[in-house]
Design a protein around this motif. Structure first.
Motif, PDB file in Angstrom:
ATOM      1  N   PRO A  34      -1.690   1.288  -0.741  1.00 15.43           N
ATOM      2  CA  PRO A  34      -0.620   2.056  -0.166  1.00 15.43           C
ATOM      3  C   PRO A  34       0.559   1.311   0.355  1.00 15.43           C
ATOM      4  O   PRO A  34       0.084   0.126   1.156  1.00 15.43           O
ATOM      5  CB  PRO A  34      -2.065   2.799   1.509  1.00 15.43           C
ATOM      6  N   SER A  35       0.870   2.610   1.548  1.00 16.94           N
ATOM      7  CA  SER A  35       2.542   2.540   2.268  1.00 16.94           C
ATOM      8  C   SER A  35       2.355   1.496   3.058  1.00 16.94           C
ATOM      9  O   SER A  35       0.354   2.002   3.743  1.00 16.94           O
ATOM     10  CB  SER A  35       3.050   3.766   2.375  1.00 16.94           C
ATOM     11  N   GLU A  36       3.020   0.962   3.685  1.00 16.07           N
ATOM     12  CA  GLU A  36       2.815   0.057   5.278  1.00 16.07           C
ATOM     13  C   GLU A  36       2.471   1.533   6.308  1.00 16.07           C
ATOM     14  O   GLU A  36       1.606   0.757   7.139  1.00 16.07           O
ATOM     15  CB  GLU A  36       3.717  -0.077   5.749  1.00 16.07           C
ATOM     16  N   ASN A  37       3.115   2.184   6.223  1.00 17.11           N
ATOM     17  CA  ASN A  37       1.730   3.405   7.063  1.00 17.11           C
ATOM     18  C   ASN A  37       0.945   3.486   6.787  1.00 17.11           C
ATOM     19  O   ASN A  37       0.712   4.026   8.267  1.00 17.11           O
ATOM     20  CB  ASN A  37       3.429   4.590   7.593  1.00 17.11           C
ATOM     21  N   GLU A  38       0.878   4.339   5.620  1.00 20.28           N
ATOM     22  CA  GLU A  38      -0.543   4.302   5.762  1.00 20.28           C
ATOM     23  C   GLU A  38      -1.750   2.773   6.367  1.00 20.28           C
ATOM     24  O   GLU A  38      -2.679   3.365   6.538  1.00 20.28           O
ATOM     25  CB  GLU A  38      -1.132   4.635   4.510  1.00 20.28           C
ATOM     26  N   LEU A  39      -1.767   1.911   5.970  1.00 19.75           N
ATOM     27  CA  LEU A  39      -2.316   1.239   6.148  1.00 19.75           C
ATOM     28  C   LEU A  39      -2.132   0.718   7.753  1.00 19.75           C
ATOM     29  O   LEU A  39      -3.393   0.399   7.770  1.00 19.75           O
ATOM     30  CB  LEU A  39      -1.557  -0.472   5.592  1.00 19.75           C
ATOM     31  N   ALA A  40      -1.145   1.014   8.166  1.00 21.34           N
ATOM     32  CA  ALA A  40      -1.365   0.393   9.852  1.00 21.34           C
ATOM     33  C   ALA A  40      -2.099   2.034  10.527  1.00 21.34           C
ATOM     34  O   ALA A  40      -2.376   1.321  11.251  1.00 21.34           O
ATOM     35  CB  ALA A  40       0.069   0.801  10.560  1.00 21.34           C
ATOM     36  N   GLU A  41      -2.199   3.002  10.087  1.00 22.60           N
ATOM     37  CA  GLU A  41      -3.069   3.830   9.934  1.00 22.60           C
ATOM     38  C   GLU A  41      -4.963   4.085   9.857  1.00 22.60           C
ATOM     39  O   GLU A  41      -5.340   4.389  10.994  1.00 22.60           O
ATOM     40  CB  GLU A  41      -2.394   5.032   9.665  1.00 22.60           C
ATOM     41  N   TYR A  64       3.711  -8.433  -4.806  1.00 21.34           N
ATOM     42  CA  TYR A  64       5.068  -8.026  -4.760  1.00 21.34           C
ATOM     43  C   TYR A  64       5.519  -6.756  -4.000  1.00 21.34           C
ATOM     44  O   TYR A  64       4.953  -5.827  -4.652  1.00 21.34           O
ATOM     45  CB  TYR A  64       6.362  -8.586  -6.266  1.00 21.34           C
ATOM     46  N   ARG A  65       6.907  -6.705  -4.099  1.00 21.66           N
ATOM     47  CA  ARG A  65       7.074  -5.448  -3.341  1.00 21.66           C
ATOM     48  C   ARG A  65       8.503  -5.227  -3.378  1.00 21.66           C
ATOM     49  O   ARG A  65      10.018  -6.533  -4.255  1.00 21.66           O
ATOM     50  CB  ARG A  65       7.638  -5.843  -1.858  1.00 21.66           C
ATOM     51  N   ILE A  66       8.939  -4.471  -3.799  1.00 24.67           N
ATOM     52  CA  ILE A  66      10.129  -3.398  -4.494  1.00 24.67           C
ATOM     53  C   ILE A  66      10.947  -2.250  -3.384  1.00 24.67           C
ATOM     54  O   ILE A  66      10.260  -1.091  -2.953  1.00 24.67           O
ATOM     55  CB  ILE A  66      10.149  -2.763  -5.981  1.00 24.67           C
ATOM     56  N   GLN A  67      12.112  -3.022  -2.854  1.00 23.41           N
ATOM     57  CA  GLN A  67      12.086  -2.208  -2.172  1.00 23.41           C
ATOM     58  C   GLN A  67      12.376  -0.717  -2.284  1.00 23.41           C
ATOM     59  O   GLN A  67      12.901  -0.224  -3.516  1.00 23.41           O
ATOM     60  CB  GLN A  67      13.517  -2.674  -2.071  1.00 23.41           C
ATOM     61  N   GLY A  68      12.077   0.092  -1.270  1.00 25.02           N
ATOM     62  CA  GLY A  68      12.462   1.398  -1.392  1.00 25.02           C
ATOM     63  C   GLY A  68      10.831   2.355  -2.655  1.00 25.02           C
ATOM     64  O   GLY A  68      11.314   3.278  -2.882  1.00 25.02           O
ATOM     65  N   ARG A  69      10.061   1.565  -3.650  1.00 25.00           N
ATOM     66  CA  ARG A  69       9.413   1.530  -3.971  1.00 25.00           C
ATOM     67  C   ARG A  69       8.178   1.472  -3.953  1.00 25.00           C
ATOM     68  O   ARG A  69       6.892   2.340  -4.183  1.00 25.00           O
ATOM     69  CB  ARG A  69       9.433   1.255  -5.776  1.00 25.00           C
ATOM     70  N   GLY A  70       7.754   0.227  -2.602  1.00 21.08           N
ATOM     71  CA  GLY A  70       6.173  -0.117  -2.765  1.00 21.08           C
ATOM     72  C   GLY A  70       6.040  -1.033  -2.674  1.00 21.08           C
ATOM     73  O   GLY A  70       7.016  -2.267  -3.280  1.00 21.08           O
ATOM     74  N   SER A  71       4.312  -1.296  -2.538  1.00 20.66           N
ATOM     75  CA  SER A  71       3.734  -3.024  -2.925  1.00 20.66           C
ATOM     76  C   SER A  71       2.639  -2.886  -3.650  1.00 20.66           C
ATOM     77  O   SER A  71       2.244  -1.884  -4.173  1.00 20.66           O
ATOM     78  CB  SER A  71       3.469  -3.602  -1.567  1.00 20.66           C
ATOM     79  N   PHE A  72       3.197  -3.760  -4.457  1.00 19.86           N
ATOM     80  CA  PHE A  72       2.561  -3.677  -6.542  1.00 19.86           C
ATOM     81  C   PHE A  72       1.253  -5.119  -6.286  1.00 19.86           C
ATOM     82  O   PHE A  72       1.899  -5.922  -5.936  1.00 19.86           O
ATOM     83  CB  PHE A  72       2.997  -3.861  -7.204  1.00 19.86           C
TER      84      PHE A  72
END
Length: 75
Positions: A34-41, A64-72
């Motif tokens: 989930p995105s940083e915003n989703e996890l923060a919420e 690992y993280r890909i800028q603009g795509r997310g974390s995997f």
């Protein structure tokens, strides 16, 4: 031990949650987190807290993280 000594910081709780999801095969290698915003919420914490937890997990080689795509999930 006082309550202050027993309290687990939120970024560690978040890391434990992600690690548990990986260990129980809820999330598998290559899955997008989930995105940083989703996890923060979800955890009612700041985005910085989520970012710190994820940075630790990147250092540990779990994600690992890909800028603009997310974390995997890495493994």
């Amino acid at each position: 031990m006082s309550n202050a000594q027993k309290r687990v910081p939120m970024y560690i709780q978040l890391k434990n949650y992600i690690y548990t999801q990986i260990q129980t095969d809820v999330w598998k290698a290559g899955d997008k987190l989930p995105s940083e915003n989703e996890l923060a919420e979800q955890f009612d914490v700041s985005r910085i807290t989520v970012k710190n937890a994820m940075a630790d997990m990147v250092e540990q080689g779990l994600i690992y993280r890909i800028q603009g795509r997310g974390s995997f999930i890495k493994f």
